[in-house]
Scaffold this active site. Structure first.
Site, mmCIF file in Angstrom:
data_model
loop_
_atom_site.group_PDB
_atom_site.id
_atom_site.type_symbol
_atom_site.label_atom_id
_atom_site.label_comp_id
_atom_site.label_asym_id
_atom_site.label_seq_id
_atom_site.Cartn_x
_atom_site.Cartn_y
_atom_site.Cartn_z
ATOM 1 N N LYS A 78 0.850 -1.203 0.000
ATOM 2 C CA LYS A 78 0.000 0.000 0.000
ATOM 3 C C LYS A 78 0.883 1.249 0.000
ATOM 4 C CE LYS A 78 -3.812 -0.017 2.669
ATOM 5 N NZ LYS A 78 -5.116 0.339 2.102
ATOM 6 N N HIS A 99 -20.745 8.214 3.001
ATOM 7 C CA HIS A 99 -21.146 6.853 3.377
ATOM 8 C C HIS A 99 -22.679 6.799 3.471
ATOM 9 C CE1 HIS A 99 -20.651 2.906 5.190
ATOM 10 N NE2 HIS A 99 -21.628 3.256 6.024
#
Ligand code: GRF
Length: 192
Positions: A67, A111
């Site tokens: 990552k 979200h």
């Protein structure tokens, strides 16, 4: 006046990206979208960005050792373009410490629930299964947790008798598409 630059990170359909771009095209967005970052080669959102002639950085995490490695490359692209804000719009990856540190309090997510309720995947399905009467949408700063960062703004969406997951999803999307550009504008104006 020159506009502050921002990037959108997305992995999929891109309806929120589309809502942000619509506001931009109509000159109703306080920032300029300078880059789309996408971790899913072939995602619909990539085609959308091409249609809007927005530069795209598409990467496949499998091609990187870590990552850290792909986030460093992302940061390099963002800094080259002077990007100051990152707006996640259906980006299905946790943001790592490298990006969090480089863009402290500058990474925002949307979200589809009233957080802290129903974090993580399939928030709409979770709300539907829980048989709650109200769910909604949250825009929040991103931290190291899963949908845990400080909340910026929320909007409620009622769940009606007779709703299906699909009808609820549609109403939540409508709220998302109105809320996200508005919150982006508030954040960008207030940070000047
Ligand atoms: C949205 O529901 C957003 O809230 C969530 O992921 C979904 C992305 O949808 N984080 P889309 O790709 O913008 O249509």
């Amino acid at each position: 006046m020159r506009k502050v630059k921002a990037a959108v990170f997305a992995s999929g359909t891109g309806s929120n990206f589309q809502a942000i771009m619509k506001a931009s095209v109509e000159n109703k967005l306080a920032c300029e979208i300078s880059l789309l970052v996408c971790d899913k080669p072939g995602a619909r959102v990539v085609r959308l960005a091409t249609n809007y002639t927005i530069p795209v950085f598409v990467f496949d995490p499998k091609n990187y050792s870590s990552k850290l490695a792909y986030e460093q490359e992302i940061i390099h692209k963002l800094q080259t373009l002077n990007v100051e804000w990152i707006f996640l719009a259906g980006y299905m990856r946790m943001i790592g410490p490298t990006l969090l540190e480089a863009y402290q309090n500058r990474i925002v997510n949307i979200h589809p629930s009233l957080l802290p309720a129903f974090p993580g995947k399939d928030a709409i399905g979770q709300a539907f299964a829980a048989k709650v009467m109200t769910t909604g949408v949250t825009v929040h700063f991103v931290d190291a947790g899963m949908d845990t960062g400080p909340i910026i703004e929320q909007a409620s969406v009622a769940i009606y008798k007779g709703d299906t997951k699909e009808t609820l999803h549609k109403r939540i999307q409508q709220v998302e598409h109105a809320l996200y550009p508005k919150v982006i504008n508030d954040l960008v104006y207030n940070s000047r």
